[in-house]
Design a protein around this motif. Sequence first.
Motif, short mmCIF file in Angstrom:
data_model
loop_
_atom_site.label_atom_id
_atom_site.label_comp_id
_atom_site.label_asym_id
_atom_site.label_seq_id
_atom_site.Cartn_x
_atom_site.Cartn_y
_atom_site.Cartn_z
N LEU D 227 0.83 -1.19 0.00
CA LEU D 227 0.00 0.00 0.00
C LEU D 227 0.87 1.24 0.00
CD1 LEU D 227 -2.65 -1.19 2.56
CD2 LEU D 227 -2.62 -1.39 0.10
N ALA D 230 1.72 2.71 -3.46
CA ALA D 230 0.62 3.46 -4.07
C ALA D 230 0.50 4.82 -3.43
CB ALA D 230 -0.68 2.70 -3.89
N ILE D 234 0.92 8.67 -5.13
CA ILE D 234 -0.16 9.65 -5.12
C ILE D 234 0.22 10.89 -4.32
CG2 ILE D 234 -2.56 10.02 -4.49
CD1 ILE D 234 -3.06 7.56 -5.80
N GLY D 254 1.85 11.04 -11.28
CA GLY D 254 0.86 11.76 -10.48
C GLY D 254 0.58 13.12 -11.08
N ILE D 278 -0.35 4.03 -12.77
CA ILE D 278 -0.31 3.98 -11.30
C ILE D 278 -1.02 2.73 -10.81
CG2 ILE D 278 -1.06 5.11 -9.19
CD1 ILE D 278 -0.73 7.78 -10.59
N SER D 279 -2.22 2.49 -11.35
CA SER D 279 -2.98 1.34 -10.89
C SER D 279 -2.24 0.04 -11.16
CB SER D 279 -4.35 1.30 -11.57
OG SER D 279 -5.13 2.36 -11.12
N VAL D 282 0.50 -0.41 -8.63
CA VAL D 282 -0.02 -0.82 -7.33
C VAL D 282 -0.46 -2.28 -7.35
CG1 VAL D 282 -1.85 -0.44 -5.68
CG2 VAL D 282 -0.75 1.49 -6.77
N LEU D 283 -1.18 -2.63 -8.39
CA LEU D 283 -1.69 -3.98 -8.49
C LEU D 283 -0.54 -4.98 -8.57
CD1 LEU D 283 -4.65 -4.67 -8.58
CD2 LEU D 283 -4.46 -5.01 -11.04
N ASN D 286 1.25 -5.32 -5.34
CA ASN D 286 0.44 -6.09 -4.40
C ASN D 286 0.60 -7.58 -4.62
OD1 ASN D 286 -1.74 -6.54 -2.48
ND2 ASN D 286 -2.91 -7.16 -4.26
N TYR D 287 0.51 -7.98 -5.88
CA TYR D 287 0.63 -9.41 -6.15
C TYR D 287 2.04 -9.90 -5.87
CZ TYR D 287 -4.04 -9.92 -8.04
OH TYR D 287 -5.40 -9.99 -8.17
#
Lengths: 356, 340, 567, 303, 335
Positions: D227, D230, D234, D254, D278-279, D282-283, D286-287
């Motif tokens: 987290l 991300a 931002i 950003g 960005i997404s 993050v994704l 995360n994985y």
Amino acid sequence: MLDARPAPVTTAPLIQVEDLKMHFPIYSGILRRHTGDVKAVDGVSFFINAGETLGLVGESGCGKSTVGRALLRLYEPTAGRVIIDGEDVARLSPEALRKKRPTMQMVFQDPQASLNPRMTLSRIIGEPLDEHTDWTDKKKQDWIYELMDSVGLNRRFANRFPHEFSGGQRQRIGIARALALNPKFIVCDEPIAALDVSIQAQVVNLLEDLQDRLGLTYLFISHDLSMVRHIADRVAVMYLGKIAELSPRDDLYARPLHPYAEALLSAVNEPDPVIAAKRRRIILKGDVPSPANPPLGCNFCTRCPRVMDICRAVKPDLIEVEAGRFVACHLYPTTAAAGSTGAPEATERNQQGVTR
Amino acid sequence: MADRALPVLEVKGLRTVFRTRGGEIHAVNDVSFHLERGELLGVVGESGSGKSVTMMSLIRLLPAPPADIRNGEVLLNGADLLKMTPEELRKVRGAKVGFVFQDPMTSLNPVFTIGNQIMEPLRAHMGMTKAEAETRAVELLDLVGIPDARKRLKAYPHQFSGGMRQRVMIAIALACDPDVLIADEPTTALDVTIQAQILELVKELRQKLGMAIIWITHDLGVIAGIADRVMVMYGGQVVEQAPVGELFANPQHPYTRALLKTVPKISGGREARLKVIEGQPPILTQALMACPFRNRCEYRHEACDKANPARRAIDGRPVGRGHDVACHWHAPAAQEVEHA
Amino acid sequence: MKLTTALLGAAAALAFAPAAFAERGADGNVNVLYWQAPSILNPYLSSGTKDVETASLILEGLAGFDDKGVVFARLAESVPTVENGGITADLTQITWKLKPGLLWSDGTPVTSADAKFTYEYCTHPEGGCAQAARYEGIAAVETPDDLTIVINFAAPKPNPYTAFVGGTSPILQAAQFANCLGAAASTCTDQNFMPIGTGPFVVTEFKVNDTVSLAANPNYRDPAKPAFATMTIKGGGDAGAAARAVMETGEFDYAWNTQINPEQQAQMTAAGKGVLLNGFGTLVERIEMNMTNPSPDLPEGERSTTKNPHPFLSDINVRKALSMAIDRQILVDIGYGSAGRPTCNLVPAPEMFASDNTGCLTQDMEGAKALLESSGWVDADGDGVREKDGMKLKILYQTSTNPVRQDFQAVIKDWWTELGVEVELKNIDASVFFGGDAGNPDTFQKFYADVEMYANNFDGTDPEPYLAQYKCDKIPGPDNQWQGENINRFCDPAYDALVDELSKTADLAKRGEIAKKLNDMLTKDSFVVVALVDRGRLSAASNTLGGVVLNTWDTELWNAENWFRMK
Amino acid sequence: MTDSDIGVAPPETLRAAVWGQFRKHRGAVFGLVVLVLLIVFSVLGPFVWGPEKLSVAEALKSKNLGSSFVHPMGTDQLGRDTMQRMMAAGKVSLAVGFVAMIIAIFLGTLVGVLAGYFRRLDGPLMRLTDMFLALPLIPLLLVMVMLFRDKIARNLGPEMGAFVLIVFAIGVTSWMHAARIVRGEVLALKEREYVLASRSIGATSRRVILRHILPNVVSPVMVAATLGVAEAIITESVLSFLGLGFPPDFPTWGRLLYEGLEYMQLYPERVIFPGLAISLTVLSVNYIGDGLRDALDPRIRGR
Amino acid sequence: MLTYTLRRLLLAIPTLLLISLVIFLLVDLAPGSPASEIPLTVPPEVRMKILEALGVNEPLHVRYLLWLKQFFWVEPLNGFDSLFGTNFAEGMQRIISYQSRSPVFPLIGERLPQTLTVIGTAYLLGVVIALPIGIYSAYRQYSLFDQFGTMFAMIGFSVPTFFTGTLFIIIFAVWLGWFPTKYDTTLVVADWESFLKQLRQMAMPVMVLGLANAAAISRYMRSSMLENMGQDYVRTARAKGLDEQVVVLKHVLRNSLIPVVTVIALGIPSIFGGAIITENLFGVNGIGSALIQAIRGNDLPMVQTLAFIFAILIVAFNLIADLLYGMLDPRIRYD
């Protein structure tokens, strides 16, 4: 390298514990005042001779593990002396204590929990060496292999992780770790409680072999009376932070003196249906009282089948009633307390578990 | 005992497999047994021998996946539990079959009162009102020897000692008067004195209620004192089965014998050295084509490596009804090493 | 031009709305969006445009400026001039006459005492009056009778239309503010939030920094006005959202200062719900050249002070070349569209003060390069950066944070790089940049950079104080806590002398000439101020709102009493 | 149990084992691939892709273009190639995200471990954490920037200086969550027997923490780290927006997203590309975190 | 429990004092100045006068102590006065906002209702969405739904509200024309129609914030559920023959909710803190937009007071979360 050492020829016992107390304070109120104590260990004295095994038995919560930990000063004892090999461990400075650590080691109850899941076997066994020696990696590794040999672990396992082993093997790892620094004294804190029956015997035999070869001294903490009977030379029975009876093994098992020891022995299951059917068991009622609020008199008075009035008022001292047999019970009056020859049978049976 | 009409529970050829990333684990391997009405069947074995998995497979309590019951029949009063819909099965669980688990510290839900947890099956299965269920709950607590029952209904599990909690678990299991009570190592986590209390309680309850019990344990001492009949499991299968006296007096399987010898005794002579079963239990990654015990067996011979022995009767009665054993080894030789 | 069409449209609408038909409050509610919400309605305690403009709906001065910048009478009967005798010939006294019968919104009469009180209110030494400059130079305010206000100046005042003129210096009701003099000013929350005025509206509810609810003033002097019974002024969001609320969703009738990029202007206009109004005032986006050395290697206290002249910007050829390399039309196209136009002047308006200098409007990159070559700035080591005597043309270019300014920075950097000047960009949060905090290195006054860009304008129509900012004694520095206005540290005795002359000149034509000269001295003669864009005001009005005339000389709401709903 | 050959080599190296397990995690591999692609795009992209440099006037002629062969992601309002800017921005954003996350995690773990392990420090450190949670972020950042921007910039140059400052500012203001999680975990770990075992050997607190506590708080830290990336990306955009970030000619994802907002209706791709970047970051992080958590745990790895 | 609470409250006092000092210093040290709002057309002398009148030039410790006194003594007295019509606080100087020259507390009071309704609803909505998602994701771990939930949460984390807000405005206000882009703070809900209007204007900010909140909480819920799903008591519940629904929604959920509820409680201060970007975007006059306006205008007393109130709330809800944990989990006792 693991050669037998000649047993030290000393008159004084290797371990001498005097009036050890381990109280965990209870704070309460807005100002966190010290309002009471959990008296986990409340005045325990005993000695262990070099090369001897003292069994420490009792039910969960009786303080036996706390004794073991306080002995190695994993807890700071509240009071008392713990003399190990001539030094009072309870009062050593941190640095001196660190130097002392190699002489005294511990084997833990839960071989799963006592091994860091992220360390390999050889790192786990080698950890004490990292702490206390400045050996080369090669020398360390050789010694680790030797330790593994001596506890019966295949050298091939050196780079595996604890979860890859069975419970018995894990306990061997724990033992190898304890042996790494050539200790004199090992506290075995319920080393077999979490193991299967067939494996328990392996571990106990290993401990015995090691004792024979290395002249180790054990404090063997267990709730399994039958195993203690097998391994210990003398046995101390604890109840609620105090020693109820401390006797040589054979005496205790043949004829327990303290009513609690008696009840405990009778509760052990007999793996023979014929004998089992014949045995008369003493079934204790209720639970152990809270160590934060022990009974006024004898700690066992709330469950004792042979309770007397005096038991509820006066705490009995641990006294030698026969040669080498120490009992803390009013049934065995000392000369000093002999005035009251109270009838041994209880006037009233108070068996309620105290739930204060 | 076998004379009575129909066993309350009959298990035939049960197989349970766990699917893991590393492959399949054959946890229960063609297990068959039966349970008479009012009988107490002891199931003995080390951890990993499949005894718990077998019993949980009966009422499909294992999480699936990874557990997968491959084969077999579980007839409770003649009805096959393995063929039931989840809804039908739900009506069996807790009502006809009660379960007591090993660790009383974690088996009760910490956030609900004891009363709530006892009353749950009563209301679910017997359709009792709250008041009725409460009355019954008090009776049950009384029955299992918890003093001051009505007051303690409002207590939470953490306010009970281990022994008390196990009594509560028993009360829950008994709530709906089950035909079968399955107790999975119910005393293992308890102290000896408490263990003795619970054993005493179970004996008492058996007399009063007369249900059939399956008692899983690894402690032969417990079995000796309580069971009618014993089933020894190893490597996911039944290796020996006999009435209790017969088993202790005349163990046939090398594993049973070794097991009996490893246990130190509290009375009688003290061995200088404990007998040991060397080696480790097998890891059941593939279906067994050989005897699971062969690597630890003193009597291993060629046959042991070639085939997994089937259970065979040794006293002339049908398998499962008398004394049977799964071993290639011939009975006469057993006499030589009769335990001292 | 869009401006003219917009103005024409508005004027036409005005023409077709006969006053006789109008009736006070007949048109219901009008929704106005000030994305920077008003926080107080007393313009003497806040100089923020949002506050002053909103307050102007309630509080009025004696006169105001119309959309051409011409003074017209509000509460006064007429505008005093030297010709009509309202101003004495020596320019030291101006006499205003109130319209008779004026009432405050609470029904009490407006008198000259209120004006005198207002003067005292704002000049009180402890009051911290934001508009004190409007009352500068006044020796006394006298009230010979209830309707006459005489203002005496300490020295001749060529531009006497400061006090009580325009939205920034309205008249307060003496009765209401009697207890709010000096330090007590900020304890008068009720008064500051709900002043009693003479304007077309009165406040009914004031939510600070959010919403002002107004209702038609029952005692407004024109019984037919305003056409709207209520007005709501809402705050919040940004310029883009404000424009959208008028132009695309039609939730609001009018949105103030909807400065959006040209693409968005086109897109929103296409939605067809409203029009963008623009008008030009005196706001000029400019680059200021630092005449002193801002090098961080200098000891603190000497950076950007007159002790050390700038190593290369003190060379006029460099400054000029930098200006020549800029294509101002492109800047307008990418940043402002119809709301901007290229300019070379610091004072672009009013007409009489605006120089006709257009020399900078065409980009001359080659000329700029040649100029640098000829004055010795050559790229000797071939790294693309020109140098002379070991001094490289390396510029730190700072401005406040604002998307348009960042685009400008990017584009200008490109041009200057092409010219052979290395540029480092820096942007600073506006509240810091304009904060004037003497302890902060990032303020525009400290100017710890080689060039900086911002926009500035002047109040009203007279540029004298504005031009006076570039006098030598207004240079900011450690001595005056960096509070001077002569940002680029320009210092020319001839300029100072000319400013002094301006302050003594009353003749308008003459004043215009001097002002133009001063403007040229700063721009085309010295290039210390490089003007870029004459920035117009851009606001959005709904197609259904009539009577709107954008005024850049006074408040945008100057004629709100004439607004009406088009049917 | 009698094995004569000495010094048997480990069956596989730790790294190989970790990688072996990691590879089994489909999501993690997907994440890794995406992340590597993003990194390659940002770091190597400019070497492969670079439309010719145009003068401003030239560039302005091709402003606000949609996707085309010449400009795969279109151009912006100044005619700059969006793909080129996305690449440059990616380098910065990814670096900011990861470095700031590392700082935050380092601080959070440090505070969490100290608070959890040393009883005496628990109170003060947790109050400190409360305080940081309660501090208004924007003024805090403003103060930091004011105090340090010039000093750092002088030593490291404006871009590196801004990078260090931003990364540090974000790190210093976002460690609190990790600290709380780690503290809770340490409180539990501290009671484990292997910690006791280590103490019985005489290991110092430092060693106990390094050897036994830290490796076992990896999984919660991993989640917080995911987290954190991300959030850092931002937060950087907000900082840039406030003028506290990088110099204005220094694009970040950003900032591109923020700048694109104005044009969202007209040219939606202006927000879609940076938003997607960005997404995806993050994704994928995360994985990867999920997979790494499993792979680093020998218990799961062994399965 | 009571003594525990009292003890924690006592301990909170020095903490809060320290926090107040740090906040005060921080806000004061911050580089902006109230003068930045003053247009450049205002000459420097006037500027200085204005600042002087604001009291900016007083020494720092004097201002801090004054502010402390005002915060802890004058303002509560004022509150008392307005409640009971007394006038103890008469003549005492209150905390005055630089921007509006009016006392800070009433300004905050004016904004609180909007923040509470909008952000509160959003938070509630977030929770209401998140819990079922989290529960079902955990129950069907690694299912399609779970994967989708993960994706949703990650996107929720990674997309800033300034983006979703603008996107929603374009979709729902500009294209569809369903909702207004600006929140009408003067709307009084008196009847059905105005209630509907209120709902419509709340819709977008609530959705934007609700989604952001839901993302985080659903993750917590999921992991907490997963942790409890494997516990022994769940097996017990199944063995009792309970409905799967009862097992999951009673036994597992109740236990899983304990940590989640505290997480939710810890998030509540953020409701009072408002949502800076969203409030500003939609023109909701809440605390968040007050804070950003105050920061932009360098309204130091407003920023300090708001930040400190927020700090108090954080400390208070820390305590509440701890107490809640104790109440929900019968195993935990505080004494």
